[in-house]
Design a protein around this motif. Structure first.
Motif, PDB file in Angstrom:
ATOM      1  N   PHE A  90       9.090   7.051 -12.034  1.00  0.00           N
ATOM      2  CA  PHE A  90       9.233   6.445 -13.363  1.00  0.00           C
ATOM      3  C   PHE A  90       8.971   7.442 -14.496  1.00  0.00           C
ATOM      4  O   PHE A  90       9.170   7.126 -15.678  1.00  0.00           O
ATOM      5  CB  PHE A  90       8.310   5.225 -13.481  1.00  0.00           C
ATOM      6  N   ASN A  91       8.533   8.617 -14.100  1.00  0.00           N
ATOM      7  CA  ASN A  91       8.316   9.643 -15.147  1.00  0.00           C
ATOM      8  C   ASN A  91       9.603  10.018 -15.869  1.00  0.00           C
ATOM      9  O   ASN A  91       9.568  10.454 -17.016  1.00  0.00           O
ATOM     10  CB  ASN A  91       7.690  10.903 -14.531  1.00  0.00           C
ATOM     11  N   VAL A  92      10.723   9.867 -15.113  1.00  0.00           N
ATOM     12  CA  VAL A  92      11.983  10.235 -15.792  1.00  0.00           C
ATOM     13  C   VAL A  92      12.195   9.343 -17.006  1.00  0.00           C
ATOM     14  O   VAL A  92      12.702   9.767 -18.041  1.00  0.00           O
ATOM     15  CB  VAL A  92      13.213  10.167 -14.847  1.00  0.00           C
ATOM     16  N   LEU A  93      11.792   8.093 -16.911  1.00  0.00           N
ATOM     17  CA  LEU A  93      11.913   7.189 -18.060  1.00  0.00           C
ATOM     18  C   LEU A  93      10.925   7.583 -19.147  1.00  0.00           C
ATOM     19  O   LEU A  93      11.240   7.611 -20.324  1.00  0.00           O
ATOM     20  CB  LEU A  93      11.633   5.746 -17.631  1.00  0.00           C
ATOM     21  N   THR A 105       0.803  -1.206   0.000  1.00  0.00           N
ATOM     22  CA  THR A 105       0.000   0.000   0.000  1.00  0.00           C
ATOM     23  C   THR A 105       0.846   1.271   0.000  1.00  0.00           C
ATOM     24  O   THR A 105       0.339   2.355  -0.272  1.00  0.00           O
ATOM     25  CB  THR A 105      -0.919   0.037   1.243  1.00  0.00           C
ATOM     26  N   ALA A 106       2.145   1.130   0.345  1.00  0.00           N
ATOM     27  CA  ALA A 106       3.002   2.332   0.393  1.00  0.00           C
ATOM     28  C   ALA A 106       3.258   2.867  -1.018  1.00  0.00           C
ATOM     29  O   ALA A 106       3.290   2.101  -1.984  1.00  0.00           O
ATOM     30  CB  ALA A 106       4.330   1.988   1.062  1.00  0.00           C
ATOM     31  N   THR A 107       3.386   4.188  -1.094  1.00  0.00           N
ATOM     32  CA  THR A 107       3.643   4.815  -2.407  1.00  0.00           C
ATOM     33  C   THR A 107       5.056   4.464  -2.855  1.00  0.00           C
ATOM     34  O   THR A 107       5.996   4.506  -2.066  1.00  0.00           O
ATOM     35  CB  THR A 107       3.548   6.351  -2.291  1.00  0.00           C
ATOM     36  N   CYS A 108       5.150   4.188  -4.097  1.00  0.00           N
ATOM     37  CA  CYS A 108       6.487   3.861  -4.626  1.00  0.00           C
ATOM     38  C   CYS A 108       7.335   5.124  -4.661  1.00  0.00           C
ATOM     39  O   CYS A 108       6.923   6.141  -5.236  1.00  0.00           O
ATOM     40  CB  CYS A 108       6.347   3.273  -6.033  1.00  0.00           C
ATOM     41  N   PRO A 109       8.515   5.091  -4.062  1.00  0.00           N
ATOM     42  CA  PRO A 109       9.348   6.304  -4.023  1.00  0.00           C
ATOM     43  C   PRO A 109      10.062   6.583  -5.367  1.00  0.00           C
ATOM     44  O   PRO A 109      10.619   7.648  -5.564  1.00  0.00           O
ATOM     45  CB  PRO A 109      10.358   5.989  -2.922  1.00  0.00           C
ATOM     46  N   LEU A 110      10.045   5.638  -6.249  1.00  0.00           N
ATOM     47  CA  LEU A 110      10.777   5.838  -7.520  1.00  0.00           C
ATOM     48  C   LEU A 110       9.902   6.610  -8.526  1.00  0.00           C
ATOM     49  O   LEU A 110       8.715   6.337  -8.647  1.00  0.00           O
ATOM     50  CB  LEU A 110      11.172   4.486  -8.116  1.00  0.00           C
ATOM     51  N   GLY A 149      16.844   0.391 -17.065  1.00  0.00           N
ATOM     52  CA  GLY A 149      15.849   1.447 -16.821  1.00  0.00           C
ATOM     53  C   GLY A 149      15.582   1.616 -15.338  1.00  0.00           C
ATOM     54  O   GLY A 149      15.521   2.748 -14.822  1.00  0.00           O
ATOM     55  N   LEU A 150      15.478   0.505 -14.632  1.00  0.00           N
ATOM     56  CA  LEU A 150      15.251   0.561 -13.180  1.00  0.00           C
ATOM     57  C   LEU A 150      16.431   1.218 -12.474  1.00  0.00           C
ATOM     58  O   LEU A 150      16.274   2.006 -11.538  1.00  0.00           O
ATOM     59  CB  LEU A 150      15.053  -0.856 -12.625  1.00  0.00           C
TER      60      LEU A 150
END
Ligand code: ATP
Length: 431
Positions: free
Chosen positions: A13-16, A6-11, A42-43
């Motif tokens: 991905f918009n940069v990709l 449920t935690a928000t992903c801190p990464l 990419g990750l």
């Protein structure tokens, strides 16, 4: 992520997404290995970005200290645009050295393994442009977001270059063709217009006489391109050439020198008058030619029958046969002979060797003996010896030319050749 679903992903991905939005080259979907590598890198790029923002990723604790100190060394190599091959190679070489020296443990098989840390770190902190820079992404994560665009740009430049070069070439070709066409048209027009203009002036003559209008090329051919060997006489207005027409007839072509189209009306009149006078003892005009050659300028040529019947009769001792029967009595036989001889002398092929009108008057009005008639053919190029002989005879008032003139004696009267400067060359062409 499975632990904190449920935690928000801190990464981010918009940069990709941003990097791929321009339309980049992607690996073929059939090549799974390459696709995995693409995703993995990419990750790592995203992770690097996260690290850049948050200052945290999970380096192995025991290597943190040594990593840190060594990263300082690679700063100079990786802190620049990595878009081009050379700086990228310098940076990745430094990272490989670092990896080989310090990160020797076995991979734990996830995306944040030690193997990737140097690149992640270098992109996040060492490189001033950060992981979102296309050059950095390409160099450190092997993600080529630039290739499609730049290759597209290269093709555009190539196509533009080819089009531009081709266009310029085509223009030059068209220009050259145009110039060539214009010159040809001008040359054609030049010759044609002048012939037409004069032709109209001579139309009246052509109707009353049988004058032929020769082309310049016909006369050029007949006289072997106005060869020196074909010159049979020289007058004040130019040379007279002997030539053979295709029907085998021998023709004398009088070619006027230095003429311009401006004098054509006078010329037309002269031709008209001469052509209209018909007499058995007169040289008959065969026709005329006027043309403007692009290379030889304006041309005026009068062809007439080659004749030397008077000269032949005189040489055969039949001087009086030159005089037409039924001519009014002009005087004694001696006087008549004198007239004929003087007339023949006046038709000497060389202008300089013809007597002047003064001399003619003296010959006719005094008892001076008439010089002997020269042999033919007469050389048109006088040798130095001949000129010297003539000059020495000038002192005594005698004319001695290579053509056999003798005893041409007048008081205070020197022929024109005596007044000419002596040339330093061995032979002199007398014009
Ligand atoms: N039809 C011809 N047949 C033979 N010889 C010719 C003929 N026409 C000219 N010649 C020779 O060429 C010489 C020069 O001729 P041309 O008509 O040019 O003399 P010209 O009348 O003195 O010259 P100009 O009119 O130029 O002052 C003549 O003296 C003659 O020897």
């Amino acid at each position: 992520q499975s632990q904190n679903s449920t935690a928000t992903c801190p990464l981010d991905f918009n940069v990709l997404r941003n990097l791929t939005s321009g339309g980049s080259k992607r690996p073929p979907t059939s090549d799974i290995t390459q696709q995995c590598q693409y995703i993995l890198q990419g990750l790592r790029l995203v992770q690097s970005h996260y690290l850049q923002l948050s200052n945290s990723f999970l380096p192995p604790l025991d290597s943190a200290e040594s990593c840190w100190s060594t990263y300082q060394d690679v700063a100079s190599n990786c802190n620049q645009s990595l878009e081009n091959n050379s700086p990228c190679a310098a940076c990745t070489t430094s990272l490989s050295t670092l990896q080989a020296r310090y990160l020797t443990g076995t991979s734990i098989g996830n995306v944040s393994d030690c193997q990737a840390y140097p690149s992640i770190y270098a992109a996040a902190f060492t490189n001033r442009y950060g992981p979102t820079d296309k050059g950095t992404a390409k160099c450190l994560f092997l993600l080529d977001f630039t290739s499609k665009k730049s290759s597209k740009r290269r093709s555009i430049v190539l196509i533009l270059g080819v089009l531009l070069g081709g266009g310029v070439g085509l223009l030059v070709l068209i220009g050259l063709f145009w110039i060539f066409h214009k010159r040809k048209k001008r040359a054609d027009k030049f010759g044609r217009v002048l012939e037409t203009e004069l032709g109209s002036g001579l139309e009246s003559i052509s109707q009353s006489t049988s004058l032929v209008k020769y082309t310049f090329d016909e006369i050029r051919k007949a006289t072997r391109n106005f060869s020196r060997d074909n010159i049979i006489g020289r007058g004040g207005y130019g040379n007279v050439y002997k030539g053979e027409l295709p029907d085998g007839s021998l023709v004398a072509f009088k070619r006027f020198k230095n003429c311009s189209a401006a004098g054509d009306s006078t010329f037309t009149h002269e031709v008209e008058v001469i052509a209209s006078v018909r007499h058995v003892n007169l040289v008959a005009l065969r026709g005329y030619c006027t043309a403007t050659s692009p290379f030889e300028g304006h041309q005026r040529i009068i062809p007439s029958i080659v004749t030397d019947w008077a000269w032949s009769l005189v040489r055969d001792g039949r001087t009086l046969d030159v005089i037409e029967d039924g001519m009014p009595e002009l005087g004694s036989q001696e006087i008549l002979e004198k007239y004929v001889l003087v007339a023949v002398l006046c038709s000497h092929p060389q202008l300089y060797a013809r007597p002047t009108m003064d001399q003619v008057v003296k010959m006719l009005e005094t008892d001076l003996s008439i010089p002997s008639i020269p042999e033919r053919p007469i050389p048109l190029v006088a040798e130095m010896g001949d000129i010297e002989r003539s000059l020495s005879n000038c002192a005594s008032g005698q004319l001695s030319s290579p053509t056999g003139y003798q005893h041409f004696t007048f008081e205070n009267d020197r022929p024109s050749i005596c007044k000419e400067e002596r040339s330093s060359s061995d032979s002199i062409a007398i014009e």
